[in-house]
Scaffold this motif. Structure first.
Motif, PDB file in Angstrom:
ATOM      1  N   ILE A 171     -32.904 -11.232 -47.735  1.00 25.53           N
ATOM      2  CA  ILE A 171     -33.307 -10.642 -46.445  1.00 25.53           C
ATOM      3  C   ILE A 171     -34.698 -10.022 -46.540  1.00 25.53           C
ATOM      4  CG2 ILE A 171     -32.719  -8.933 -44.687  1.00 25.53           C
ATOM      5  CD1 ILE A 171     -29.776  -9.349 -45.451  1.00 25.53           C
ATOM      6  N   PRO A 172     -34.951  -9.086 -47.489  1.00 28.16           N
ATOM      7  CA  PRO A 172     -36.319  -8.556 -47.593  1.00 28.16           C
ATOM      8  C   PRO A 172     -37.326  -9.613 -48.050  1.00 28.16           C
ATOM      9  CG  PRO A 172     -34.948  -7.733 -49.396  1.00 28.16           C
ATOM     10  CD  PRO A 172     -34.037  -8.397 -48.419  1.00 28.16           C
ATOM     11  N   LEU A 173     -36.871 -10.605 -48.811  1.00 30.28           N
ATOM     12  CA  LEU A 173     -37.782 -11.661 -49.245  1.00 30.28           C
ATOM     13  C   LEU A 173     -38.300 -12.450 -48.055  1.00 30.28           C
ATOM     14  CD1 LEU A 173     -39.156 -13.448 -51.383  1.00 30.28           C
ATOM     15  CD2 LEU A 173     -37.013 -14.729 -51.559  1.00 30.28           C
ATOM     16  N   TRP A 174     -37.398 -12.855 -47.162  1.00 32.69           N
ATOM     17  CA  TRP A 174     -37.819 -13.604 -45.979  1.00 32.69           C
ATOM     18  C   TRP A 174     -38.760 -12.763 -45.110  1.00 32.69           C
ATOM     19  CZ3 TRP A 174     -32.237 -15.707 -45.308  1.00 32.69           C
ATOM     20  CH2 TRP A 174     -32.135 -16.961 -45.940  1.00 32.69           C
ATOM     21  N   TRP A 175     -38.471 -11.475 -44.991  1.00 34.24           N
ATOM     22  CA  TRP A 175     -39.333 -10.595 -44.196  1.00 34.24           C
ATOM     23  C   TRP A 175     -40.731 -10.522 -44.805  1.00 34.24           C
ATOM     24  CZ3 TRP A 175     -42.088  -6.134 -45.094  1.00 34.24           C
ATOM     25  CH2 TRP A 175     -42.571  -5.472 -43.957  1.00 34.24           C
ATOM     26  N   CYS A 176     -40.799 -10.382 -46.123  1.00 38.86           N
ATOM     27  CA  CYS A 176     -42.098 -10.304 -46.798  1.00 38.86           C
ATOM     28  C   CYS A 176     -42.874 -11.614 -46.669  1.00 38.86           C
ATOM     29  CB  CYS A 176     -41.901  -9.960 -48.269  1.00 38.86           C
ATOM     30  SG  CYS A 176     -41.343  -8.270 -48.571  1.00 38.86           S
ATOM     31  N   ILE A 177     -42.173 -12.732 -46.752  1.00 35.11           N
ATOM     32  CA  ILE A 177     -42.843 -14.028 -46.619  1.00 35.11           C
ATOM     33  C   ILE A 177     -43.406 -14.195 -45.206  1.00 35.11           C
ATOM     34  CG2 ILE A 177     -42.460 -16.520 -46.554  1.00 35.11           C
ATOM     35  CD1 ILE A 177     -40.474 -16.167 -48.857  1.00 35.11           C
TER      36      ILE A 177
END
Length: 340
Positions: free
Chosen positions: A249-255
């Motif tokens: 979830i935070p990975l997709w947001w950061c990307i």
């Protein structure tokens, strides 16, 4: 001292997957891109990875040396029964290196760059697939050891262990993981106008990694694969997998928001968790054969050899690691100055 050797083996494995994985993944992204994006990726890859790509292979060399000296039985099984995919990996690394150099320095008049471009792209895809096939073979339980070779055919001894549905899926999974690492890396290295290209590729490759990962587990479970069965029975392995899923979830947001540092950190943690699952699940039994699991701590070298190897690794680490850090840091600073 055996734990020092095991630590260096684990770190080498992890760093090779992350660093060389991003290296392979750049070629995969170039392969599955439009003509315009291929040219953009080609220029970006050469600028970013050109100075450091050879240094990435130090980790696989270190793994081979450690296995050969400290764990000869493991080394023997891998090199004898999996010599075909490992030879293809070596061939792929060689062809990829040749293509990477010659497509930039060979003559343009005969359009030889087009040949080298395709050699680079295809070898970038096939090499991690064969690396994944090798790893999948170690978990498949189809390696036949300790038997009279006359009882089995060449295919049963040297092909079936790695050329099966489970191992092929592991190969595809590793190639997808490489594309994921490369796309996240290139978000921060590409020009600002080109970053949306790699943001889109990062999101697609992340989704594909998750999709293939579920298929691997499903196929392994229905095929009564010992590794997958033990995975579902191990609470620590399930916990690691759950943490990895939550971090998506935070990975997709950061990307999506082009957070270059955070996305790389989270991508690195994802890889660590993915690789940590087999270790948590089965250590020290990391090789599945027709006779059950083979422990990496069985039949290790004599203590005197382990002690010398451990001391050599510590001394070598103190010499090599600062140099590698300086290499990456130096060229990173150069790129920052160029961008500013």
């Amino acid at each position: 001292m055996i734990y020092v050797v095991l630590c260096f083996l684990a770190i080498s494995f992890l760093l090779y997957v992350i660093l060389a994985g991003a290296d392979f993944g750049a070629g995969i992204l170039e392969l599955f891109s439009s003509k315009k994006n291929q040219d953009i990726t080609k220029k970006t890859v050469y600028r970013v990875m050109g100075p450091v790509w050879e240094a990435n292979h130090i980790w696989i060399i270190l793994m081979i040396v450690i296995l050969w000296i400290a764990f000869p039985k493991y080394y023997n099984v891998l090199m004898v029964y999996l010599h075909i995919p490992l030879t293809l990996v070596l061939l792929g690394i060689t062809l990829r290196g040749v293509a990477f150099v010659f497509r930039h320095y060979d003559a343009f008049k005969d359009k030889s760059q087009q040949v080298y471009d395709w050699m680079f792209r295809i070898s970038s895809l096939l090499t991690p697939i064969f690396l994944g096939l090798t790893f999948g073979a170690c978990l498949s339980g189809r390696i036949i050891i300790g038997a009279d070779n006359m009882q089995f055919s060449f295919q049963e001894l040297y092909i079936n262990a790695w050329f099966n549905t489970f191992s092929i899926l592991i190969g595809i999974f590793f190639a997808a993981l490489c594309a994921f690492l490369a796309s996240v890396l290139l978000i921060g290295e590409a020009d600002k106008s080109n970053r949306p290209v790699y943001v889109r590729k990062a999101l697609i490759s992340t989704a594909f990694v998750v999709f293939v990962g579920f298929i691997v587990l499903a196929v392994g479970y229905t095929d009564t694969n010992g590794f997958v069965k033990t995975f579902f029975a191990n609470n620590y392995a399930i916990l690691v997998a759950a943490i990895s899923a939550i971090l998506l979830i935070p990975l997709w947001w950061c990307i999506k928001n082009e957070k270059r540092v955070l996305s790389r950190l989270l991508a690195g943690f994802q890889v660590v968790f993915i690789l940590f699952v087999p270790i948590v699940t089965h250590y020290p039994n990391l090789l599945f054969t027709n006779k059950g699991v083979l422990s990496i701590t069985d039949n290790i070298a004599v203590p005197a050899v382990i002690n010398v190897l451990g001391i050599s690794l510590l001394i070598g680490g103190l010499i090599i690691l600062p140099g590698l850090f300086h290499l990456f840091k130096s060229f990173k600073m150069i790129k920052i100055l160029e961008r500013d």
